[in-house]
Design a protein around this motif. Structure first.
Motif, PDB file in Angstrom:
ATOM      1  N   VAL A   1       0.836  -1.204   0.000  1.00 46.25           N
ATOM      2  CA  VAL A   1       0.000   0.000   0.000  1.00 46.25           C
ATOM      3  C   VAL A   1       0.872   1.256   0.000  1.00 46.25           C
ATOM      4  O   VAL A   1       0.596   2.227  -0.722  1.00 46.25           O
ATOM      5  CB  VAL A   1      -0.951  -0.011   1.211  1.00 46.25           C
ATOM      6  N   ALA A   2       1.945   1.251   0.793  1.00 47.71           N
ATOM      7  CA  ALA A   2       2.841   2.410   0.828  1.00 47.71           C
ATOM      8  C   ALA A   2       3.468   2.645  -0.545  1.00 47.71           C
ATOM      9  O   ALA A   2       3.557   3.779  -1.019  1.00 47.71           O
ATOM     10  CB  ALA A   2       3.918   2.199   1.875  1.00 47.71           C
TER      11      ALA A   2
ATOM     12  N   PRO B   1      11.252   4.824   1.020  1.00 51.24           N
ATOM     13  CA  PRO B   1      11.506   3.988   2.198  1.00 51.24           C
ATOM     14  C   PRO B   1      11.502   4.783   3.500  1.00 51.24           C
ATOM     15  O   PRO B   1      10.977   4.322   4.523  1.00 51.24           O
ATOM     16  CB  PRO B   1      12.882   3.387   1.913  1.00 51.24           C
ATOM     17  N   ARG B   2      12.069   5.990   3.498  1.00 54.73           N
ATOM     18  CA  ARG B   2      12.093   6.812   4.709  1.00 54.73           C
ATOM     19  C   ARG B   2      10.687   7.273   5.080  1.00 54.73           C
ATOM     20  O   ARG B   2      10.302   7.266   6.259  1.00 54.73           O
ATOM     21  CB  ARG B   2      13.004   8.021   4.509  1.00 54.73           C
ATOM     22  N   GLU B   3       9.902   7.662   4.091  1.00 61.24           N
ATOM     23  CA  GLU B   3       8.532   8.095   4.360  1.00 61.24           C
ATOM     24  C   GLU B   3       7.714   6.947   4.933  1.00 61.24           C
ATOM     25  O   GLU B   3       6.924   7.139   5.871  1.00 61.24           O
ATOM     26  CB  GLU B   3       7.899   8.627   3.079  1.00 61.24           C
ATOM     27  N   PHE B   4       7.912   5.742   4.391  1.00 61.94           N
ATOM     28  CA  PHE B   4       7.184   4.592   4.916  1.00 61.94           C
ATOM     29  C   PHE B   4       7.606   4.282   6.346  1.00 61.94           C
ATOM     30  O   PHE B   4       6.783   3.942   7.200  1.00 61.94           O
ATOM     31  CB  PHE B   4       7.408   3.365   4.031  1.00 61.94           C
ATOM     32  N   GLU B   5       8.902   4.412   6.621  1.00 62.08           N
ATOM     33  CA  GLU B   5       9.404   4.152   7.966  1.00 62.08           C
ATOM     34  C   GLU B   5       8.755   5.101   8.973  1.00 62.08           C
ATOM     35  O   GLU B   5       8.337   4.699  10.069  1.00 62.08           O
ATOM     36  CB  GLU B   5      10.923   4.308   7.986  1.00 62.08           C
ATOM     37  N   ILE B   6       8.647   6.371   8.592  1.00 60.74           N
ATOM     38  CA  ILE B   6       8.028   7.346   9.485  1.00 60.74           C
ATOM     39  C   ILE B   6       6.536   7.069   9.627  1.00 60.74           C
ATOM     40  O   ILE B   6       5.973   7.155  10.730  1.00 60.74           O
ATOM     41  CB  ILE B   6       8.290   8.775   8.958  1.00 60.74           C
ATOM     42  N   ALA B   7       5.888   6.704   8.532  1.00 59.27           N
ATOM     43  CA  ALA B   7       4.462   6.371   8.607  1.00 59.27           C
ATOM     44  C   ALA B   7       4.234   5.185   9.541  1.00 59.27           C
ATOM     45  O   ALA B   7       3.268   5.161  10.318  1.00 59.27           O
ATOM     46  CB  ALA B   7       3.936   6.058   7.210  1.00 59.27           C
ATOM     47  N   ARG B   8       5.113   4.202   9.479  1.00 57.65           N
ATOM     48  CA  ARG B   8       4.998   3.029  10.346  1.00 57.65           C
ATOM     49  C   ARG B   8       5.137   3.419  11.816  1.00 57.65           C
ATOM     50  O   ARG B   8       4.403   2.914  12.679  1.00 57.65           O
ATOM     51  CB  ARG B   8       6.067   2.008   9.959  1.00 57.65           C
TER      52      ARG B   8
ATOM     53  N   HIS C   1       8.802  15.077   6.119  1.00 56.99           N
ATOM     54  CA  HIS C   1       8.448  13.771   5.552  1.00 56.99           C
ATOM     55  C   HIS C   1       6.955  13.501   5.703  1.00 56.99           C
ATOM     56  O   HIS C   1       6.304  12.972   4.785  1.00 56.99           O
ATOM     57  CB  HIS C   1       9.245  12.662   6.239  1.00 56.99           C
ATOM     58  N   LEU C   2       6.402  13.865   6.869  1.00 61.75           N
ATOM     59  CA  LEU C   2       4.970  13.642   7.082  1.00 61.75           C
ATOM     60  C   LEU C   2       4.126  14.463   6.104  1.00 61.75           C
ATOM     61  O   LEU C   2       3.105  13.992   5.594  1.00 61.75           O
ATOM     62  CB  LEU C   2       4.596  13.995   8.524  1.00 61.75           C
TER      63      LEU C   2
END
Length: 361
Positions: A292-293, A300-307, A332-333
């Motif tokens: 989904v991400a 990858p960094r944006e997904f890490e922060i979202a997680r 990033h958010l």
């Protein structure tokens, strides 16, 4: 005609596709005019494991009855240009004859299957973007046709990233169970030779919901999709030390639900590889988080922060955990909110980790 213009023609056709299978068909038709071939196999792949998943388009290779042997050779024999290596290569495209110095018999796949089918050369490509494989393709030329040349390889290589980007846009979000199918795990058992020996009713129900595609006969009174067989073969490959990856795929049913399919090789007598157990069940939000991400185009960094947001961490806690400034976290958010079309942390969790709307194509 310049190569960028040739790419544009093919990608324009792909942009008109309504789903992944339609994208394969349109792309194949356009590519065949520029890189002639006699047969082809296009497949979606799981972006985390690289294993083939639904859908698959087989062109001019009969009913696809050789698919089981093809993937058994791919995963369990020493081969030239395995997809797992191409996925990590600087250029994820190669021709069999070019790679073997015009000696395709060096490939077990060619000796055991392709030569008998009348194939003279195979061009393989992994469709990847952001380091993740979203599809694969094999183009075949039969006897009497010229080998694939450097120009053919370069043209297909230029399509790898753009086509992968289009494939990932079709990846949909998690959809909560709506009563359409069984929520219980389906179980299949395969013996040490890869033959299916037993199955429960939940597995039959899950398999019946999968889209059409190449199948392999079994002694269970039903044909098994090649995606299931490939996952089992991967488990055997891991047990034999041929690969260190995971035997897992995610795939969509005909009505749009996501299933998770994973296999594991049990230990036999004396520590030898034994039977393989395969579990197929409804995918959870965690199973689909990366898909989904990626479908929303997160880095990858944006997904890490979202997680970390989904885990309930504050901006300052995320900054401390990742050794970056709170300002960078907020930046990033903001990017995540824009890509996902949301405006709050609550929406982020709902969209990426607990369901939501399909990203725009």
């Amino acid at each position: 005609m310049t190569r960028p213009y040739r790419h544009a023609e093919i990608l324009s056709a792909a942009d008109r596709a309504t789903d992944v299978l339609d994208c394969f068909g349109r792309t194949s038709a356009g590519l065949k005019r520029l890189v002639p071939f006699d047969a082809a196999v296009w497949s979606a792949t799981d972006p985390e494991t690289g294993l083939v998943t639904a859908p698959m388009l087989v062109e001019n290779l009969g009913s696809g009855e050789g698919c089981g042997a093809y993937w058994e050779s791919e995963l369990l024999e020493e081969n030239v240009l395995p997809f797992r290596d191409l996925a990590r290569a600087a250029v994820p495209v190669a021709g069999l004859r070019a790679a073997t110095g015009d000696l395709p018999g060096r490939s077990a796949r060619f000796r055991s299957l392709l030569e008998e089918l009348g194939v003279d050369d195979e061009l393989r490509a992994v469709l990847r973007v952001g380091g993740r494989p979203w599809g694969s393709v094999s183009l075949f030329r039969m006897r009497g046709a010229p080998a694939f040349g450097e120009g053919d390889i370069a043209l297909v290589a230029g399509l790898s990233g753009p086509l992968a980007d289009r494939l990932r846009r079709f990846a949909g979000p998690y959809e909560p169970d709506d009563g359409k199918g069984s929520s219980a795990p389906g179980l299949l058992l395969f013996d040490e030779h890869g033959e299916a020996t037993s199955i429960n009713e939940e597995a039959r129900e899950h398999l019946a919901a999968l889209p059409d595609g190449p199948v392999v006969p079994s002694a269970l009174g039903m044909n098994l999709p090649i995606w299931v067989i490939g996952t089992v073969l991967q488990a055997r490959a891991i047990a034999q030390g041929r690969d260190r990856g995971n035997a897992r795929i995610r795939l969509r049913t005909r009505d749009g639900r996501w299933l998770s399919c994973r296999a594991s090789c049990l230990s036999g007598a004396g520590g030898r590889p034994g039977p393989v157990v395969l579990v197929i069940e409804p995918a959870t939000p965690a199973d689909l988080a990366v898909i989904v991400a990626e479908a929303h185009g997160l880095t990858p960094r944006e997904f890490e922060i979202a997680r970390l947001v989904a885990q309930g961490l504050s901006t300052s806690e995320i900054a401390a955990a990742l050794f970056i400034s709170p300002h960078t976290v907020r930046g990033h958010l903001k990017a995540v909110f824009g890509k996902a079309g949301i405006s709050s942390r609550g929406e982020l969790v709902a969209r990426l980790f607990a369901g939501g709307h399909r990203p725009a194509s």
